[in-house]
Design a protein around this motif. Structure first.
Motif, PDB file in Angstrom:
ATOM      1  N   LEU A 133      92.373  -4.711  36.030  1.00  0.00           N
ATOM      2  CA  LEU A 133      91.204  -4.179  36.738  1.00  0.00           C
ATOM      3  C   LEU A 133      91.581  -3.668  38.128  1.00  0.00           C
ATOM      4  O   LEU A 133      91.047  -2.648  38.587  1.00  0.00           O
ATOM      5  N   LYS A 134      92.506  -4.335  38.789  1.00  0.00           N
ATOM      6  CA  LYS A 134      92.948  -3.888  40.107  1.00  0.00           C
ATOM      7  C   LYS A 134      93.602  -2.519  40.011  1.00  0.00           C
ATOM      8  O   LYS A 134      93.368  -1.640  40.865  1.00  0.00           O
ATOM      9  N   ASP A 135      94.414  -2.317  38.986  1.00  0.00           N
ATOM     10  CA  ASP A 135      95.053  -1.008  38.792  1.00  0.00           C
ATOM     11  C   ASP A 135      94.018   0.069  38.491  1.00  0.00           C
ATOM     12  O   ASP A 135      94.137   1.212  38.945  1.00  0.00           O
ATOM     13  N   LYS A 136      93.004  -0.284  37.715  1.00  0.00           N
ATOM     14  CA  LYS A 136      91.931   0.676  37.402  1.00  0.00           C
ATOM     15  C   LYS A 136      91.220   1.118  38.681  1.00  0.00           C
ATOM     16  O   LYS A 136      90.892   2.305  38.849  1.00  0.00           O
ATOM     17  N   LYS A 137      90.980   0.189  39.589  1.00  0.00           N
ATOM     18  CA  LYS A 137      90.305   0.531  40.854  1.00  0.00           C
ATOM     19  C   LYS A 137      91.174   1.475  41.681  1.00  0.00           C
ATOM     20  O   LYS A 137      90.666   2.410  42.315  1.00  0.00           O
ATOM     21  N   GLN A 138      92.474   1.234  41.686  1.00  0.00           N
ATOM     22  CA  GLN A 138      93.381   2.120  42.436  1.00  0.00           C
ATOM     23  C   GLN A 138      93.380   3.530  41.853  1.00  0.00           C
ATOM     24  O   GLN A 138      93.374   4.524  42.594  1.00  0.00           O
TER      25      GLN A 138
END
Length: 307
Positions: free
Chosen positions: A243-248
């Protein structure tokens, strides 16, 4: 050491006749020299022939270089003097694309395997945008890996199967949409016998843009590299597992949009469709991270194509 009896008896071997015979190389030096002297004219003739071929290849290469230069000069668009000296940038003078007939030899029926959790909204968008040019005739089925469709998938299915063009005799592509547990990797299959799928909704949109109406083919534009970069970002947004990568990736996509109404300026493009579809698939988990301008873009695309 003790002696061993021979384990192999002399065997007569028939030499093959499919190749030319070689002369013995272990003869006396005088014989070798004589034979070399006899072969010298043949070697010289072979060398002369090789030189002739090399010269012909060099001349051919020179002709090809000249032809390529001439073709580039012929294909280079000629701009009026007023346009070159104008103070306004080229982007402020949009040009209407010439509508060309669809090459029906490129049209091929295909199958799309998609998960109800990752709905390929891009298919519905293209069907509505192409409604007067090309008929995407969609038929839906449910695979045994899916027990029940989500409400969003049912609404999508009703919309894409009930919306039909009013014009008759349009070129047609028959699309078989199978709801299947394939995760985020929506796949397109054009040949059942040679199972080589095109993976990812973004890549399916790329494929369709090439064989569909020419005015929707982004590869005919000058900004093709930037468009490909945006489409790649949309692909990463869907397929990043963390999810953190998706936000980036979403932040990167938002920075590419900036403050413009659409990725293509004022008109909807394939990038807008791909971005809207990707964000709608992840809207539940990324709702708080979608900036206001991206929200406006999603609303604009949804209103135009009914996503």
């Amino acid at each position: 050491m003790y002696d061993l009896k021979p384990i192999l008896k002399p065997v007569h071997v028939e030499l093959p006749t499919c190749m030319y015979p070689m002369k013995p190389i272990n003869n006396r030096s005088g014989t070798v020299a004589a034979e070399s002297t006899e072969d010298l004219p043949a070697i010289q003739a072979l060398a002369a022939r090789q030189d002739k071929i090399l010269k012909q290849l060099a001349e051919l290469r020179k002709q090809l270089v000249t032809m390529r230069t001439d073709l580039k000069l012929c294909n280079k668009p000629v701009q009026p003097i007023a346009q070159v000296t104008s103070a306004k940038p080229a982007q402020s003078q949009p040009q209407t694309k010439k509508i060309e007939p669809i090459n029906q030899s490129y049209l091929q029926d295909f199958v799309v395997n998609a998960s109800p959790e990752n709905i390929p909204y891009g298919l519905l968008a293209l069907k509505k945008l192409w409604i007067d040019r090309l008929n995407l005739q969609v038929e839906c089925f449910i695979h045994s890996t899916i027990s029940q469709l989500t409400e969003e998938a049912l609404n999508f299915q009703n919309a894409i199967t009930s919306f039909e063009p009013k014009l008759e005799n349009l070129p047609r592509i028959k699309v078989t949409l199978i709801w299947k547990n394939v995760g985020t990797y929506t796949e397109m299959i054009t040949s059942p016998t040679a199972y080589v799928p095109i993976c990812g909704e973004v890549n399916i949109l790329r494929f369709l843009s090439r064989c569909g109406p020419n005015e929707f083919n982004y590869e005919r534009n000058d900004d093709v590299a930037e468009v490909d970069s945006i489409l790649d970002t949309c692909y990463l947004l869907i397929n990043k597992q963390n999810l953190k990568d998706k936000k980036q990736v979403l932040n990167l996509l938002s920075s590419k949009l900036g403050k413009t109404p659409c990725f293509g300026g004022d008109e909807l493009s394939l990038c807008d469709i791909a971005a809207t579809s990707a964000i709608k698939q992840l809207q539940k988990s990324l709702a708080k991270d979608i900036n206001p301008n991206m929200t406006k873009l999603i609303g604009r695309v949804s209103a135009v194509v009914g996503i």
